[in-house]
Design a protein around this motif. Structure first.
Motif, PDB file in Angstrom:
ATOM      1  N   HIS A   1       0.514  -1.295   0.473  1.00 35.73           N
ATOM      2  CA  HIS A   1       0.255  -0.180   0.012  1.00 35.73           C
ATOM      3  C   HIS A   1       0.859   1.592   0.141  1.00 35.73           C
ATOM      4  CE1 HIS A   1       0.196   1.452   4.366  1.00 35.73           C
ATOM      5  NE2 HIS A   1       0.175   0.059   4.402  1.00 35.73           N
ATOM      6  N   PRO A   2       2.183   1.268   0.321  1.00 31.62           N
ATOM      7  CA  PRO A   2       2.676   2.506   0.656  1.00 31.62           C
ATOM      8  C   PRO A   2       2.966   2.752  -0.418  1.00 31.62           C
ATOM      9  CG  PRO A   2       4.064   1.378   2.576  1.00 31.62           C
ATOM     10  CD  PRO A   2       2.907  -0.339   1.409  1.00 31.62           C
ATOM     11  N   LEU A   3       3.568   1.669  -1.898  1.00 33.12           N
ATOM     12  CA  LEU A   3       4.333   1.722  -3.429  1.00 33.12           C
ATOM     13  C   LEU A   3       3.182   1.990  -3.890  1.00 33.12           C
ATOM     14  CD1 LEU A   3       6.552   1.662  -5.050  1.00 33.12           C
ATOM     15  CD2 LEU A   3       6.781  -0.728  -5.070  1.00 33.12           C
ATOM     16  N   PHE A   4       1.982   1.453  -3.938  1.00 34.70           N
ATOM     17  CA  PHE A   4       0.560   1.363  -4.899  1.00 34.70           C
ATOM     18  C   PHE A   4      -0.461   2.286  -4.564  1.00 34.70           C
ATOM     19  CE2 PHE A   4       2.474  -2.328  -5.870  1.00 34.70           C
ATOM     20  CZ  PHE A   4       3.307  -2.762  -6.819  1.00 34.70           C
ATOM     21  N   ASN A   5      -0.627   2.585  -3.357  1.00 38.91           N
ATOM     22  CA  ASN A   5      -1.558   3.602  -2.900  1.00 38.91           C
ATOM     23  C   ASN A   5      -1.181   5.117  -4.500  1.00 38.91           C
ATOM     24  OD1 ASN A   5      -2.532   2.307  -0.965  1.00 38.91           O
ATOM     25  ND2 ASN A   5      -2.121   3.533  -0.051  1.00 38.91           N
ATOM     26  N   PRO A   6      -0.481   5.351  -4.038  1.00 43.26           N
ATOM     27  CA  PRO A   6      -0.158   6.705  -5.054  1.00 43.26           C
ATOM     28  C   PRO A   6      -0.080   6.357  -6.005  1.00 43.26           C
ATOM     29  CG  PRO A   6       2.389   6.037  -4.035  1.00 43.26           C
ATOM     30  CD  PRO A   6       1.661   5.867  -3.303  1.00 43.26           C
ATOM     31  N   ILE A   7       0.611   5.608  -6.943  1.00 46.87           N
ATOM     32  CA  ILE A   7      -0.015   4.766  -8.683  1.00 46.87           C
ATOM     33  C   ILE A   7      -1.425   4.787  -8.955  1.00 46.87           C
ATOM     34  CG2 ILE A   7      -0.412   2.988  -9.858  1.00 46.87           C
ATOM     35  CD1 ILE A   7       2.708   2.432  -8.848  1.00 46.87           C
ATOM     36  N   ILE A   8      -2.163   4.272  -7.811  1.00 43.50           N
ATOM     37  CA  ILE A   8      -4.213   4.038  -7.506  1.00 43.50           C
ATOM     38  C   ILE A   8      -4.347   5.596  -7.814  1.00 43.50           C
ATOM     39  CG2 ILE A   8      -5.582   3.611  -6.242  1.00 43.50           C
ATOM     40  CD1 ILE A   8      -4.272   1.723  -5.473  1.00 43.50           C
ATOM     41  N   TYR A   9      -3.661   6.095  -6.664  1.00 47.48           N
ATOM     42  CA  TYR A   9      -4.832   7.262  -6.894  1.00 47.48           C
ATOM     43  C   TYR A   9      -4.700   8.774  -8.059  1.00 47.48           C
ATOM     44  CZ  TYR A   9      -6.737   7.110  -2.875  1.00 47.48           C
ATOM     45  OH  TYR A   9      -7.170   6.297  -1.338  1.00 47.48           O
ATOM     46  N   GLY A  10      -2.967   8.425  -8.507  1.00 49.26           N
ATOM     47  CA  GLY A  10      -2.379   9.309  -9.306  1.00 49.26           C
ATOM     48  C   GLY A  10      -3.108   8.510 -10.993  1.00 49.26           C
ATOM     49  N   LEU A  11      -3.516   7.211 -11.321  1.00 48.77           N
ATOM     50  CA  LEU A  11      -3.939   7.021 -12.460  1.00 48.77           C
ATOM     51  C   LEU A  11      -5.066   7.396 -12.313  1.00 48.77           C
ATOM     52  CD1 LEU A  11      -1.956   3.530 -13.116  1.00 48.77           C
ATOM     53  CD2 LEU A  11      -1.969   5.614 -14.170  1.00 48.77           C
ATOM     54  N   LYS A  12      -6.436   6.875 -10.832  1.00 47.64           N
ATOM     55  CA  LYS A  12      -7.617   7.029 -11.472  1.00 47.64           C
ATOM     56  C   LYS A  12      -8.521   8.281 -11.107  1.00 47.64           C
ATOM     57  CE  LYS A  12      -7.865   2.270 -11.969  1.00 47.64           C
ATOM     58  NZ  LYS A  12      -8.563   1.892 -13.630  1.00 47.64           N
ATOM     59  N   MET A  13      -7.923   8.736 -10.294  1.00 51.29           N
ATOM     60  CA  MET A  13      -8.245  10.268  -9.971  1.00 51.29           C
ATOM     61  C   MET A  13      -8.052  11.324 -11.078  1.00 51.29           C
ATOM     62  SD  MET A  13     -10.133   9.491  -7.034  1.00 51.29           S
ATOM     63  CE  MET A  13      -9.743  12.125  -5.999  1.00 51.29           C
ATOM     64  N   LYS A  14      -8.579  11.992 -11.225  1.00 49.78           N
ATOM     65  CA  LYS A  14      -8.528  12.288 -13.406  1.00 49.78           C
ATOM     66  C   LYS A  14      -8.420  13.791 -13.008  1.00 49.78           C
ATOM     67  CE  LYS A  14     -11.697  15.218 -16.806  1.00 49.78           C
ATOM     68  NZ  LYS A  14     -13.234  15.011 -17.066  1.00 49.78           N
ATOM     69  N   GLU A  15      -7.930  14.817 -11.708  1.00 51.35           N
ATOM     70  CA  GLU A  15      -7.228  16.074 -12.422  1.00 51.35           C
ATOM     71  C   GLU A  15      -5.529  15.846 -11.254  1.00 51.35           C
ATOM     72  OE1 GLU A  15      -8.005  19.222 -12.294  1.00 51.35           O
ATOM     73  OE2 GLU A  15     -10.280  18.079 -12.572  1.00 51.35           O
ATOM     74  N   ILE A  16      -5.407  14.707 -10.669  1.00 51.63           N
ATOM     75  CA  ILE A  16      -4.196  14.616 -10.579  1.00 51.63           C
ATOM     76  C   ILE A  16      -3.357  13.738 -11.889  1.00 51.63           C
ATOM     77  CG2 ILE A  16      -2.980  13.007  -8.968  1.00 51.63           C
ATOM     78  CD1 ILE A  16      -4.831  13.129  -6.852  1.00 51.63           C
ATOM     79  N   SER A  17      -4.027  12.815 -11.808  1.00 52.31           N
ATOM     80  CA  SER A  17      -3.841  12.952 -13.524  1.00 52.31           C
ATOM     81  C   SER A  17      -3.100  13.580 -15.071  1.00 52.31           C
ATOM     82  CB  SER A  17      -4.436  11.411 -14.022  1.00 52.31           C
ATOM     83  OG  SER A  17      -4.565  10.940 -14.933  1.00 52.31           O
ATOM     84  N   TYR A  18      -4.110  14.312 -14.122  1.00 47.48           N
ATOM     85  CA  TYR A  18      -3.694  15.241 -15.453  1.00 47.48           C
ATOM     86  C   TYR A  18      -2.260  16.020 -15.210  1.00 47.48           C
ATOM     87  CZ  TYR A  18      -4.322  20.296 -17.434  1.00 47.48           C
ATOM     88  OH  TYR A  18      -4.254  21.464 -18.419  1.00 47.48           O
ATOM     89  N   HIS A  19      -2.628  16.507 -13.900  1.00 49.34           N
ATOM     90  CA  HIS A  19      -1.662  17.239 -13.847  1.00 49.34           C
ATOM     91  C   HIS A  19      -0.199  16.475 -13.993  1.00 49.34           C
ATOM     92  CE1 HIS A  19      -2.972  20.629 -12.316  1.00 49.34           C
ATOM     93  NE2 HIS A  19      -3.868  20.849 -11.503  1.00 49.34           N
ATOM     94  N   LEU A  20      -0.463  14.958 -13.077  1.00 50.30           N
ATOM     95  CA  LEU A  20       0.806  14.258 -13.430  1.00 50.30           C
ATOM     96  C   LEU A  20       1.736  13.869 -14.418  1.00 50.30           C
ATOM     97  CD1 LEU A  20       0.217  10.965 -10.688  1.00 50.30           C
ATOM     98  CD2 LEU A  20       2.106  12.691 -11.193  1.00 50.30           C
ATOM     99  N   LYS A  21       0.616  13.967 -15.860  1.00 49.06           N
ATOM    100  CA  LYS A  21       0.762  14.128 -17.222  1.00 49.06           C
ATOM    101  C   LYS A  21       1.749  15.628 -17.770  1.00 49.06           C
ATOM    102  CE  LYS A  21      -2.580  11.009 -18.659  1.00 49.06           C
ATOM    103  NZ  LYS A  21      -3.805  10.874 -19.327  1.00 49.06           N
ATOM    104  N   ARG A  22       1.282  16.139 -17.293  1.00 51.49           N
ATOM    105  CA  ARG A  22       1.426  17.924 -17.241  1.00 51.49           C
ATOM    106  C   ARG A  22       2.952  17.833 -17.376  1.00 51.49           C
ATOM    107  NH1 ARG A  22      -1.510  23.406 -15.776  1.00 51.49           N
ATOM    108  NH2 ARG A  22       0.416  23.839 -16.757  1.00 51.49           N
ATOM    109  N   LEU A  23       3.043  17.459 -16.051  1.00 47.22           N
ATOM    110  CA  LEU A  23       5.231  17.202 -14.907  1.00 47.22           C
ATOM    111  C   LEU A  23       4.879  16.309 -15.922  1.00 47.22           C
ATOM    112  CD1 LEU A  23       6.442  18.147 -12.128  1.00 47.22           C
ATOM    113  CD2 LEU A  23       5.594  15.646 -11.440  1.00 47.22           C
ATOM    114  N   SER A  24       4.899  15.308 -16.528  1.00 45.62           N
ATOM    115  CA  SER A  24       5.766  14.294 -17.039  1.00 45.62           C
ATOM    116  C   SER A  24       6.029  15.063 -18.357  1.00 45.62           C
ATOM    117  CB  SER A  24       5.605  13.007 -16.958  1.00 45.62           C
ATOM    118  OG  SER A  24       3.489  13.233 -18.417  1.00 45.62           O
ATOM    119  N   VAL A  25       5.667  15.348 -19.135  1.00 44.79           N
ATOM    120  CA  VAL A  25       5.572  16.665 -19.978  1.00 44.79           C
ATOM    121  C   VAL A  25       7.433  17.319 -19.992  1.00 44.79           C
ATOM    122  CG1 VAL A  25       5.198  18.035 -21.938  1.00 44.79           C
ATOM    123  CG2 VAL A  25       3.714  15.800 -21.387  1.00 44.79           C
ATOM    124  N   ARG A  26       6.819  18.429 -18.819  1.00 50.40           N
ATOM    125  CA  ARG A  26       7.618  19.483 -19.047  1.00 50.40           C
ATOM    126  C   ARG A  26       8.741  18.762 -18.627  1.00 50.40           C
ATOM    127  NH1 ARG A  26       4.497  22.987 -14.448  1.00 50.40           N
ATOM    128  NH2 ARG A  26       2.920  24.271 -16.080  1.00 50.40           N
TER     129      ARG A  26
END
Length: 323
Positions: free
Chosen positions: A283-308
């Protein structure tokens, strides 16, 4: 030796749950160090994104950030000592430090359940009472809920720590790789009855009652969503499913930890070692992955960060090639 006393009369406990450590110590160390670094990186990245972007300064995302920070603290309580043990000739710990590690381990585990409970209540108000959401989930309410989620489990565990300090040890080998519920099995049977009863009380109030309330809350949410329009059902699925995934995985791992330690069922040392590593890794390793992929707003900002980040690397490579 299971008990080592130095000039200060310190009692040491031996970890007996490691499997062929003399063969694979460097492999274990490398894997777990990598996992620990990833845990710190993944969780901290999402917490920083939530802190930096104002559109994520909502109760739902604040609770997610608190949950991920809890995972960082949970891991930091275990991994440094574990990494040291992998490289040490003797896997030992003083009784006092073991009690502290066990206290923090169960305090943060209890906080995780209460944070998931708070998140379930937040989703219930958002979906079932949207017009009252701003009134109910004010900043003051959020701060109080966060404080209670972290303080209540710790306060409940203080009496058990006080009781255990006076209990006599009849064994000095802990059947595990870090200090957890198995510590209670080292105390002499005649002196630990009250301690065990109080432990069952903590388990009831910190785990089972919150679990029942969370399941009740999500049942109400899905019933309300089913009776509502398509947009409400979509919102319920997007925001509630990540919480349910985290809840189910964490509950299963905690159930294993409690049942195995309490009933003293150690059917296979290798399997127990693997599942114990799974408990402190999953759960410490996969919780951020679950929320990063499944939560729309967080996923959007993660994609922007990866592009930058990709553009930054490309510019650095271009600058290096130009020279």
């Amino acid at each position: 030796m299971d008990q080592i006393n130095d000039g200060f009369n310190v009692t040491y406990l031996t970890f007996g749950g490691h499997v062929e450590l003399h063969k694979y110590r460097f492999l274990y160390f490398t894997i777990m160090l990598t996992v620990y670094v990833l845990i710190l990186f993944f969780n901290s990245t999402i917490v920083c994104l939530i802190w930096m972007h104002k559109n994520l300064h909502e109760p739902m995302y604040i609770f997610i950030a608190a949950l991920l920070m809890n995972s960082v603290l949970f891991s930091t309580n275990i991994y440094p000592q574990l990494l040291i043990d992998f490289l040490s000739d003797k896997q030992i710990v003083s009784r006092s430090l073991c009690s502290i590690q066990s206290f923090i381990y169960y305090s943060l585990s209890g906080s995780e359940f209460l944070l998931l409970l708070v998140m379930a209540c937040d989703r219930y108000v958002s979906i079932c009472k949207p017009l009252q959401y701003a009134t109910i989930m004010r900043q003051t309410t959020v701060n109080i809920l966060l404080a209670l989620a972290w303080l209540l489990p710790a306060c409940q565990l203080v009496p058990s720590v006080v009781m255990s300090a006076d209990l006599k040890l009849c064994s000095f080998t802990l059947n595990g790789i870090f200090c957890n519920n198995g510590l209670s099995k080292l105390y002499c049977m005649t002196s630990r009855t009250t301690y065990i009863i109080y432990g069952a009380f903590i388990l009831l109030t910190t785990v089972f009652l919150p679990m029942l309330f969370i399941l009740f809350t999500y049942t109400k949410i899905f019933i309300a969503a089913h009776r509502s329009c398509r947009d409400i059902r979509k919102k319920a699925a997007q925001t509630c499913l990540p919480h349910l995934l985290v809840l189910m995985s964490f509950s299963c791992l905690c159930s294993y930890d409690v049942i195995i330690a309490r009933l003293n069922i150690y059917y296979n040392k290798t399997l127990h070692f693997i599942i114990t590593l799974h408990i402190i890794t999953y759960h410490p390793l996969f919780n951020p992955i679950i929320y990063g992929l499944k939560m729309k707003e967080i996923s959007y900002h993660l994609k922007r960060l990866s592009v930058r980040f990709s553009l930054l690397i490309q510019r650095s490579e271009f600058s290096f090639m130009s020279k």
